[in-house]
Write an enzyme that holds these catalytic residues in place. Structure first.
Site, PDB file in Angstrom:
ATOM      1  N   ASP A  43      -1.157   1.097  -3.889  1.00 37.28           N
ATOM      2  CA  ASP A  43      -2.051   0.076  -4.446  1.00 37.28           C
ATOM      3  C   ASP A  43      -3.402   0.646  -4.843  1.00 37.28           C
ATOM      4  O   ASP A  43      -4.303  -0.084  -5.237  1.00 37.28           O
ATOM      5  CB  ASP A  43      -2.214  -1.104  -3.495  1.00 37.28           C
ATOM      6  CG  ASP A  43      -3.018  -0.773  -2.248  1.00 37.28           C
ATOM      7  OD1 ASP A  43      -3.100   0.419  -1.897  1.00 37.28           O
ATOM      8  OD2 ASP A  43      -3.556  -1.697  -1.617  1.00 37.28           O
ATOM      9  N   SER A  79       0.818  -1.205   0.000  1.00 35.65           N
ATOM     10  CA  SER A  79       0.000   0.000   0.000  1.00 35.65           C
ATOM     11  C   SER A  79       0.857   1.262   0.000  1.00 35.65           C
ATOM     12  O   SER A  79       1.632   1.497  -0.911  1.00 35.65           O
ATOM     13  CB  SER A  79      -0.960  -0.041   1.193  1.00 35.65           C
ATOM     14  OG  SER A  79      -1.887   0.992   1.153  1.00 35.65           O
ATOM     15  N   ASP A 111      -2.505   6.085  -3.359  1.00 34.98           N
ATOM     16  CA  ASP A 111      -1.356   5.442  -2.737  1.00 34.98           C
ATOM     17  C   ASP A 111      -0.861   4.315  -3.640  1.00 34.98           C
ATOM     18  O   ASP A 111      -1.358   4.142  -4.760  1.00 34.98           O
ATOM     19  CB  ASP A 111      -1.712   4.933  -1.337  1.00 34.98           C
ATOM     20  CG  ASP A 111      -2.849   3.918  -1.355  1.00 34.98           C
ATOM     21  OD1 ASP A 111      -3.631   3.933  -2.323  1.00 34.98           O
ATOM     22  OD2 ASP A 111      -2.958   3.118  -0.412  1.00 34.98           O
ATOM     23  N   ASP A 157      -6.014   1.939  -3.348  1.00 36.32           N
ATOM     24  CA  ASP A 157      -7.297   1.810  -2.662  1.00 36.32           C
ATOM     25  C   ASP A 157      -7.648   3.094  -1.911  1.00 36.32           C
ATOM     26  O   ASP A 157      -8.714   3.197  -1.327  1.00 36.32           O
ATOM     27  CB  ASP A 157      -7.325   0.593  -1.732  1.00 36.32           C
ATOM     28  CG  ASP A 157      -6.248   0.607  -0.665  1.00 36.32           C
ATOM     29  OD1 ASP A 157      -5.432   1.535  -0.628  1.00 36.32           O
ATOM     30  OD2 ASP A 157      -6.217  -0.347   0.155  1.00 36.32           O
TER      31      ASP A 157
END
Length: 447
Positions: free
Chosen positions: A245, A104, A243, A247
């Protein structure tokens, strides 16, 4: 014994605490647990594995695939894809398991492993506990011959499927909107700019050139100043920061002011209430959300349900109560009608759609909520449990709460992914919040 799974999967320093050996065994254990109750008369079980662009993802994804194949699971590797894209594709392909290799917003040397069950849903705590137990009881050998799983190295249509899903979820024409998007040199470096352009927006993409080493490096949602600067330079209507990843989504208005996850939730909740899609007239948020969100929703006659920190707990409450919107201050926004987890690109589309539908600037929309001064200090610690049990810390919290009264609040909690203890204080003015937070952080650091 320390629990292997944190608030968002298994995370650690790649090739140190998060090793190839651990990934291999986790793959085998997860395959065992997540396919245990499956009807054996159906086709062979299948898993999808995606990753963000960081260099260690290549070896960890390979190890995970090998572990799952060793337990008779066919593996389809979908390459670099956002976490919400992997969750969607797990359902879209009809897979039994989804695995995302990503840390992340963490720095490049870290990595993590997140699991999804059939339908693209995050695992509840008790299933993660079962995987941990299975990890300790793995047999060296597995199925042989035709029982061994296959590994398909690349799904060529994965990104197109996800983009089509985003287009269907938000079909508002965004023509006339100029957006700067910072993809953190991460998993959405291709997807997010394509999705926004496909919806009609004029897109300026920054930090969208991943080289396996530059993910989250002075960019993305943890370095929002980059988007603030770019929005002013390009005269954009809105800036969006994701960010690693993707999400998460944070926003910036045309003047460069930050619009955080709480404000985004407030904007979307009001819009969904107007069009009767805010189910049970309720928004789900965590205990970290600003007090200003609660006050704003009270004015709008919208109820707030609070959860522990972590989008998994927001998801659990959304599913339990049948609600339609939830999220976190950090920018994890979940709309269950379109996604089974936080989706930063979807959030960006929904936010811009609201601007178009109302003919209103982001700054005006964000005015629905007044953000109370909030100070968050991350204190490095060696023993998070000791902090929780400390009578000195408990006494300091009680004193701070008495000092702030109803005009503020205090929240101390351990990080679920790092060796940190988070000290958060809200007060009527910034200086008072900073003073109280600093005092509490000093107490925590001394334990």
């Amino acid at each position: 014994m320390t629990r292997l799974f944190g608030t968002d999967g298994v995370r650690g320093l790649a090739n140190d605490t998060l090793t190839v050996s651990l990934a291999l065994k986790l793959g085998a254990a997860a395959a065992t647990v997540l396919t245990r109750d499956r009807d054996s008369s159906k086709r062979r079980p299948m898993a999808l594995i995606g990753r963000d662009p960081r260099v260690s993802g290549e070896m960890l994804a390979a190890a995970m695939a090998a572990g799952m194949a060793s337990r008779g699971v066919d593996v389809l590797r979908v390459g670099v894809i956002p976490t919400p894209g992997l969750a969607f594709l797990t359902d879209d392909y009809g897979a039994d398991i989804g695995v995302m290799i990503s840390a992340s917003h963490n720095p490049m040397p870290d990595n993590g492993i997140k699991f999804f069950s059939a339908g693209g849903k995050k695992l509840p705590d008790h299933v993660e506990d079962e995987i941990e137990k299975a990890l300790d009881n793995l047999e060296d050998s597995g199925p042989t011959g035709t029982g061994v799983g296959r590994v398909i190295e690349e799904a060529h249509d994965a990104q197109d499927r996800y983009l089509a899903h985003l287009k269907e979820a938000v079909d508002t024409d965004l023509s006339g909107i100029k957006v700067v998007v910072d993809t953190a040199n991460g998993a959405a470096s291709e997807v997010a700019p394509k999705a926004y352009a496909a919806a009609g927006a004029e897109v300026v993409a920054i930090f969208n050139k991943p080289d396996s080493f530059n993910i989250n490096d002075n960019c993305g949602s943890t370095h929002i100043d980059q988007v603030q600067r770019a929005v002013r330079e390009h005269g954009a209507d809105i800036g969006l920061a994701h960010d690693g990843d993707a999400d998460r989504c944070l926003a910036v208005d045309a003047a460069g002011n930050v619009v955080d996850g709480d404000q985004i939730m407030a904007i979307l909740a009001v819009g969904m209430k107007e069009n009767s899609s805010l189910r049970k007239n309720t928004l789900v948020a965590t205990v970290m959300s600003n007090l200003g969100l609660k006050l704003a929703m009270e004015r709008e006659d919208i109820e707030i349900k609070q959860t522990a920190v972590g989008d998994r707990y927001v998801l659990e409450e959304l599913n339990r109560g049948g609600y339609s919107l939830g999220g976190e201050q950090s920018g994890h926004i979940v709309a269950p009608a379109y996604a089974t987890t936080g989706d930063g690109t979807l959030t960006g589309l929904m936010l811009m759609a609201r601007m178009v539908e109302t003919g209103t600037s982001l700054a005006e929309l964000a005015g629905v909520m007044q953000v109370l001064p909030q100070v968050l200090i991350n204190v490095p610690v060696s023993n998070k449990a000791a902090i929780m049990d400390s009578e000195t810390v408990k006494s300091a919290i009680a004193e701070a709460e008495a000092e702030l009264g109803e005009a503020g609040r205090v929240l101390l909690r351990p990080s679920g992914t790092e060796e940190l203890f988070r000290v958060m204080v809200e007060a009527a003015d910034q200086e008072h919040a900073r003073k109280v937070a600093g005092s509490l952080a000093a107490v925590v650091a001394a334990v």
